[in-house]
Enzyme design. Structure first.
Site, mmCIF file in Angstrom:
data_model
loop_
_atom_site.group_PDB
_atom_site.id
_atom_site.type_symbol
_atom_site.label_atom_id
_atom_site.label_comp_id
_atom_site.label_asym_id
_atom_site.label_seq_id
_atom_site.Cartn_x
_atom_site.Cartn_y
_atom_site.Cartn_z
ATOM 1 N N GLY A 114 8.500 1.591 2.821
ATOM 2 C CA GLY A 114 7.448 2.383 3.205
ATOM 3 C C GLY A 114 5.900 1.938 2.673
ATOM 4 N N GLU A 142 0.117 9.684 8.934
ATOM 5 C CA GLU A 142 1.298 8.692 9.061
ATOM 6 C C GLU A 142 1.653 8.760 10.389
ATOM 7 O OE1 GLU A 142 2.355 6.565 7.084
ATOM 8 O OE2 GLU A 142 2.761 8.096 5.521
ATOM 9 N N ASN A 151 14.952 -0.749 8.141
ATOM 10 C CA ASN A 151 14.308 -1.976 8.418
ATOM 11 C C ASN A 151 13.848 -1.653 9.871
ATOM 12 O OD1 ASN A 151 13.648 -4.344 9.799
ATOM 13 N ND2 ASN A 151 15.158 -5.690 8.941
ATOM 14 N N LYS A 152 12.604 -1.472 10.012
ATOM 15 C CA LYS A 152 12.048 -0.729 11.303
ATOM 16 C C LYS A 152 12.175 -1.950 12.380
ATOM 17 C CE LYS A 152 7.069 -1.303 10.375
ATOM 18 N NZ LYS A 152 7.112 -2.247 9.595
ATOM 19 N N ASP A 203 -1.417 -1.134 7.529
ATOM 20 C CA ASP A 203 -0.975 -1.966 6.222
ATOM 21 C C ASP A 203 -1.736 -3.376 6.037
ATOM 22 O OD1 ASP A 203 0.690 -0.178 6.817
ATOM 23 O OD2 ASP A 203 2.606 -1.310 7.302
ATOM 24 N N ARG A 215 0.958 -1.222 0.212
ATOM 25 C CA ARG A 215 -0.010 0.010 -0.007
ATOM 26 C C ARG A 215 0.985 1.390 -0.199
ATOM 27 N NH1 ARG A 215 2.604 2.092 3.215
ATOM 28 N NH2 ARG A 215 2.750 1.461 5.444
ATOM 29 N N SER A 258 4.961 -1.346 2.449
ATOM 30 C CA SER A 258 4.231 -2.361 3.310
ATOM 31 C C SER A 258 4.621 -3.657 2.676
ATOM 32 C CB SER A 258 2.913 -2.220 3.403
ATOM 33 O OG SER A 258 2.474 -1.693 4.320
#
Ligand code: NG1
Length: 460
Positions: A144, A50, A234-235, A191, A44, A146
């Site tokens: 970003g 945000e 990489n969160k 997401d 998405r 997803s």
């Protein structure tokens, strides 16, 4: 119940050839096994809203054409064998009745396991069958858009189909939002909902608790263009994301306590706003008046809530939190509450007929980017540069999309300016930069995107 239906045979759509090729590759990979099903979960792009889904506020994304697809078949035993058409993703296997998910690794395999685990949790009384799976993905990673959630959704969907389980799209979205937390990030559910519930041709307003979606028709004459800053984050491997979630929780708890309510049960700004029966703007004003600009220490927050730091950590944070961490509570709440209002305005403008609605939508996107950059501090030098260049190149609005700290931006462009916009951004950000990586990746880094459809499955 809007359950996931399974169509017979590969549909005639732009993906037909790719689907057929993946079925062929499955046969080569697992020569003794007849492929049985194919399922698909899209990524998405978030147009606005945000870092507010985990605060309980509505967001406004749309599904993109880029996706994760899986071809699979049941295995005789318990083993789940997975492989990927991209050789950088190592293949592997695990026992569906007995496996664990590694927090540390956060690689593709672990995300797949998260989806399977979600089904295991919900259908704990069922003995699940193993499967052979081949995955193919087109969503850029850590950008970003997803890719991780699409993989989790695809894995969960494949597990339901492989076991004859019928599930509604909403239940699947909620279950996947929970199970992705096994990898260590505390996301809010945008997401997975976008991937499961999107309808082709519309963006969507997603609200939480209970999960609800409303189709949003985007104005005629505008295009949304995704551009990649070519920096990846990489969160799951950094703590930026979870610290933001903690900051929003602590700020909410301080404000809740200040109003004489139970800070242990009210953990999200939206819950507090609902308990007080206030508007978003009233809560925003109260937050600005009550929270100071200087970052808070754990000691100070614990003192305000009349508990020890140990108790605060056990109620509100993760045991692994660094006790020296400082928390930016005022700035974060200003972002969250102003962004929550911008989402509602964006939807109102889309529904209206005003002559300057494209400009207004663009302006809301610009405000959102500034707020992400200055108040939420989730932008990056590259994303700030890229969104500036997009605006100079004719975008009416441009903002980072997704968690940030790298990854993609999304810009609103008038349809008639689209070609010129793409040429300009290509020249300025990609070709004429000193970074050779940008020049080499220019072609795959800019693409216009239309609202795509959500998950579906096919019997082969
Ligand atoms: P991405 O862009 O996929 O890292 C994350 C969260 C979302 C949302 C956005 C920020 C997950 C799975 N996703 O998205 O829920 O909070 O950041 O708006 O954690």
């Amino acid at each position: 119940m809007d359950s996931v239906s399974i169509a017979d045979g590969i549909p005639q759509n732009p993906n037909e050839e790719r689907f057929k090729q993946l079925v062929g590759k499955f046969r080569t990979k697992y020569p003794d096994t007849q492929p049985q099903f194919l399922c698909r979960a899209p990524g998405r792009v978030n147009l606005i809203g945000e870092h507010i889904d985990y605060c309980g506020y509505s967001v406004l994304p749309m599904a993109v054409d880029q996706d994760i697809i899986a071809v699979f078949a049941a295995n005789d035993g318990n083993e789940v064998q997975i492989s990927n058409t991209d050789p950088i993703f190592k293949e592997g296997s695990f026992d569906i009745g007995n496996f664990s998910i590694s927090y540390e690794k956060s690689d593709w395999f672990e995300y797949f396991k998260c989806g399977v685990q979600g089904i295991r949790d919900k259908y704990a009384d069922r003995k699940l069958k193993g499967m052979k799976v081949l995955i193919d993905g087109t969503i850029p990673r850590s950008a970003g858009l997803s890719s991780s959630s699409a993989l989790v959704v695809c894995a969960a969907l494949a597990t339901t189909i492989n076991n004859g389980i019928t599930i509604s799209k909403s239940d699947l979205a909620e279950l996947c939002a929970e199970c992705e937390k096994y990898i260590g990030t505390q996301g809010g559910g945008m997401d997975q909902a976008a991937s499961c519930l999107a309808h082709s041709g519309s963006a969507m307003l997603i609200s939480f608790n209970p999960l609800k979606t409303q189709d949003v028709t985007l104005p005629v004459g505008c295009a949304f263009v995704v551009t990649h800053s070519l920096t990846e984050v990489n969160k799951a491997a950094t703590d930026h994301f979870n610290i933001r979630v903690s900051e929003c929780r602590l700020a909410t708890q301080i404000l809740t306590h200040a109003k004489g309510l139970d800070w242990r049960t009210i953990r999200k700004p939206y819950e507090l706003q609902t308990a007080l029966e206030w508007t978003i703007t009233e809560l925003e004003k109260f937050a600005i008046d009550s929270l100071h600009e200087v970052p808070y220490t754990l000691d100070e927050v614990a003192g305000l809530l009349n508990v020890s730091v140990d108790e605060l950590i056990s109620v509100s944070l993760k045991a692994t939190i660094n006790r020296e961490q400082k928390f930016e509570l005022c700035k974060r709440m200003k972002h969250v509450l102003s962004e929550a209002n911008r989402v509602l305005l964006f939807k109102q403008v889309c529904d209206s007929n005003t002559h300057d609605r494209l400009e207004t939508l663009g302006e809301l996107m610009n405000q959102s980017h500034n707020s992400c950059s200055r108040l939420y501090e989730c932008s990056s030098t590259e994303l700030d540069e890229l969104t500036d260049i997009c605006r100079q190149s004719g975008a009416l609005g441009s903002r980072l999309t997704g968690a940030g700290w790298g990854g993609c931006a999304v810009s609103l462009v008038r349809q008639e300016d689209l070609d010129k916009f793409i040429r300009n951004v290509r020249d300025k950000f990609y070709l004429n930069s000193n970074d050779p990586k940008r020049a080499s990746k220019a072609d795959q880094s800019i693409f216009p995107t239309l609202p795509g459809c959500g998950i579906y499955a096919v019997r082969l």
